[in-house]
Each structure stands twice: as C-alpha cells, then as structure tokens.
Design an enzyme around this catalytic site. Structure first.
Site, PDB file in Angstrom:
ATOM      1  N   TYR A  86     -37.625 -37.418 -36.398  1.00  0.00           N
ATOM      2  CA  TYR A  86     -37.838 -36.267 -35.497  1.00  0.00           C
ATOM      3  C   TYR A  86     -36.532 -35.545 -35.153  1.00  0.00           C
ATOM      4  O   TYR A  86     -36.550 -34.415 -34.667  1.00  0.00           O
ATOM      5  CB  TYR A  86     -38.574 -36.680 -34.208  1.00  0.00           C
ATOM      6  CG  TYR A  86     -37.838 -37.637 -33.299  1.00  0.00           C
ATOM      7  CD1 TYR A  86     -36.755 -37.239 -32.526  1.00  0.00           C
ATOM      8  CD2 TYR A  86     -38.249 -38.962 -33.204  1.00  0.00           C
ATOM      9  CE1 TYR A  86     -36.093 -38.121 -31.704  1.00  0.00           C
ATOM     10  CE2 TYR A  86     -37.589 -39.856 -32.379  1.00  0.00           C
ATOM     11  CZ  TYR A  86     -36.510 -39.432 -31.637  1.00  0.00           C
ATOM     12  OH  TYR A  86     -35.847 -40.314 -30.826  1.00  0.00           O
ATOM     13  N   GLU A  87     -35.395 -36.209 -35.391  1.00  0.00           N
ATOM     14  CA  GLU A  87     -34.115 -35.534 -35.145  1.00  0.00           C
ATOM     15  C   GLU A  87     -33.821 -34.494 -36.224  1.00  0.00           C
ATOM     16  O   GLU A  87     -32.845 -33.760 -36.121  1.00  0.00           O
ATOM     17  CB  GLU A  87     -32.981 -36.561 -35.103  1.00  0.00           C
ATOM     18  CG  GLU A  87     -33.039 -37.495 -33.913  1.00  0.00           C
ATOM     19  CD  GLU A  87     -31.969 -38.566 -33.958  1.00  0.00           C
ATOM     20  OE1 GLU A  87     -30.852 -38.302 -33.508  1.00  0.00           O
ATOM     21  OE2 GLU A  87     -32.255 -39.674 -34.467  1.00  0.00           O
ATOM     22  N   HIS A 248     -39.635 -39.542 -21.531  1.00  0.00           N
ATOM     23  CA  HIS A 248     -38.514 -40.321 -22.092  1.00  0.00           C
ATOM     24  C   HIS A 248     -37.773 -41.117 -21.013  1.00  0.00           C
ATOM     25  O   HIS A 248     -37.351 -42.254 -21.253  1.00  0.00           O
ATOM     26  CB  HIS A 248     -37.552 -39.364 -22.825  1.00  0.00           C
ATOM     27  CG  HIS A 248     -36.446 -40.065 -23.566  1.00  0.00           C
ATOM     28  ND1 HIS A 248     -36.688 -41.006 -24.552  1.00  0.00           N
ATOM     29  CD2 HIS A 248     -35.101 -39.957 -23.471  1.00  0.00           C
ATOM     30  CE1 HIS A 248     -35.530 -41.443 -25.015  1.00  0.00           C
ATOM     31  NE2 HIS A 248     -34.544 -40.822 -24.388  1.00  0.00           N
TER      32      HIS A 248
END
Ligand code: HPA
Length: 276
Positions: A86-87, A248
């Site tokens: 996902y980065e 998060h």
C-alpha cells in the site's frame, strides 16, 4: 521481472559487513511491536536509509532500521519496520529485505504483525500464532522469471508456517501461561481497512485475522526453504464485528499494550528454537 541480483548482493554485502556474524534468526516487527529490539545485547543499528537499494519506510510507528545483536548468545537480526504494497512499492520491493536475508543465508524467520480480528472469539490484545494464510490478491512476489538459486518455479505451500515450530511455540505459551490463539491470517493490500461485508466474507472464507503485511515475505521465505513462524497481535475487531471505527492510532496503542507478553513469548521461542 527477475529479482535484481546485483542490487540484492550489494545490499546484502553491506548488511553483512555492518553486522558481522550471520544471524541464526531474523525477526520482522510489525506496527507497535518495535521494542523487542531493545532486548538484544551488543546491538548494531543500521538505518534502512544507509543500505544501498533499500526502499524507505513511510509508515508511522515503523522505525525503519535493522538491529543486530544477541539474545542469550544467539545471533538475531531484527527488522524494525517493513515495506508494504500500500506504500506504493512493488511486490519485488516489498520482499527486497527478505532476498537480502536469503542471500546472507539466514535460516530462520519470525514474522510479526498487527492484525484485525474477524473472529468473534478473539479480543484486542490476543496473540495469534499463524497456522496458515489466505491471499486472494492477484500479485505475487514470485511472479515473473524465477531465480532458481532461491527456489523452484512452482513452490509447495503445504507448510509455510513450519509445523514443528508452531508446536514449539504453543509449548512456550503454555509454560509462560501466555495464551496463544492459533489461526489463519488473511492478506489484504490496504491501505483502507475493510468494510463490514469484507470482514464477514473473510470470516466465511476461513480466516481468523486480517492484515496488510507478512504474506509476501512468507511466500518468498517458504519458496527458499526457510523455517518460518508468524505471530499476530490482535489490535482491533474487524469492521462491523463491534460498533466501532478502526484507526491506525488504536492499532499502534493496542500493539504496545500487548508488547510485554509478546516479547516474553518471543524470547522463549527463540531460546528453544535455537536449541533444535
Ligand atoms: N485490517 C487490516 N489490517 C489491520 C487491521 C485491520 O483491521 N488491524 C491492524 N492491521
């Protein structure tokens, strides 16, 4: 695409020169679980940014460095942080550190992560020994030309989380009176947390926990014959299981709250495993 051996060799040689002895274990630490590295003696720390060709860690809660040292005289290399799809990294970049470990001939891998529960019987703070995984995402770190030096084109996946080590880990949990669940980890690429319907579907498919890491690394490690153990820290209930949003911050905090038992059990497992 074939793994770029030139880059792997250069990075691995740099790591090897900085840390000296080839570690018997490598431990990848997930979100909020970074302080395990402080237990190592005679530490050498190497920022990912110093290593040629290493990607850069962009996630809050991941330090982005290697820490090498000893745990009861066993040489251990800890990765405080990892790279995620996902980065924006390709699968090849996600597993680049693993390829370096394989080039250095590190034989054993412990992967840890923060994960959401899709199982109503699990609670935040629970530790889950990973028994198996499910990945339905189409990309694979082994897609493209195979490099036979690492492993075969079509690799067996019947025991990616080595059964013998799971037996040993279960025993360590019992001895320390630290309950370990044992379940299936479902890989999602993220970065969105799941919808309530996705969580329901993942549960029906047979998983107990869900997360955005670990599986690419385990595929590459298993392909090359490493012994692997996986430990998830359940940080939250998956969307829709309880009436609460997932964030998060909460994941990092729940990881930190479970850290004491996490560290204790990991230390015992490494002690026992190194004596095999
Ligand atoms: N979903 C996916 N990844 C995660 C979660 C979650 O609920 N919690 C921690 N990592």
């Amino acid at each position: 695409m074939k793994p770029d051996m030139g880059k792997i060799v250069e990075a691995a040689n740099y790591i090897g020169a900085r840390i000296g002895e080839v570690p018997k274990f490598s431990v990848i630490l997930g979100s909020g679980l970074g302080t395990f590295a402080e237990k190592l003696k005679d530490r050498v720390e190497v920022d990912f940014s110093e290593i040629p060709h290493f990607p850069k860690s962009t996630v809050v809660g991941h330090k982005g460095r290697l820490v090498s040292g000893t745990l009861n005289d066993t040489p251990v290399l800890v990765l405080q942080g990892r790279f995620h799809y996902y980065e924006g990294y390709s699968m090849e970049q996600v597993v680049f550190p693993l390829r370096c470990l394989l080039y250095l001939k590190v034989p054993n891998l412990i992967v840890t992560n923060a994960a959401g529960s899709v199982d109503p019987d699990y609670r935040p703070g629970d530790l889950m020994l990973i028994k198996d995984h499910i990945k339905l995402h189409g990309d694979s770190p082994l897609r493209g030309a195979n490099y036979e030096a690492f492993g075969p084109r079509f690799n067996d996946m019947s025991d990616p989380y080595t059964r013998e080590i799971r037996d040993l880990a279960r025993q360590c949990g019992k001895e320390l009176d630290i309950p370990l669940k044992e379940g299936v980890y479902f890989y999602m690429t993220g970065p969105s947390y799941e919808t309530a319907s996705e969580i329901k579907a993942i549960n029906i498919l047979g998983a107990n926990a869900v997360g955005m890491s670990t599986v690419p690394e385990v595929i590459v490690a298993s392909h090359a014959g490493m012994k692997v153990m996986g430990l998830s820290c359940i940080t939250n209930m998956g969307t829709g299981i309880i009436d609460q949003k997932v964030g998060h911050e909460e994941v990092i905090q729940a990881g930190a709250a479970a850290e004491e038992s996490f560290i204790k059990v990991l230390q015992r497992i490494i002690d026992r495993w190194s004596a095999l």
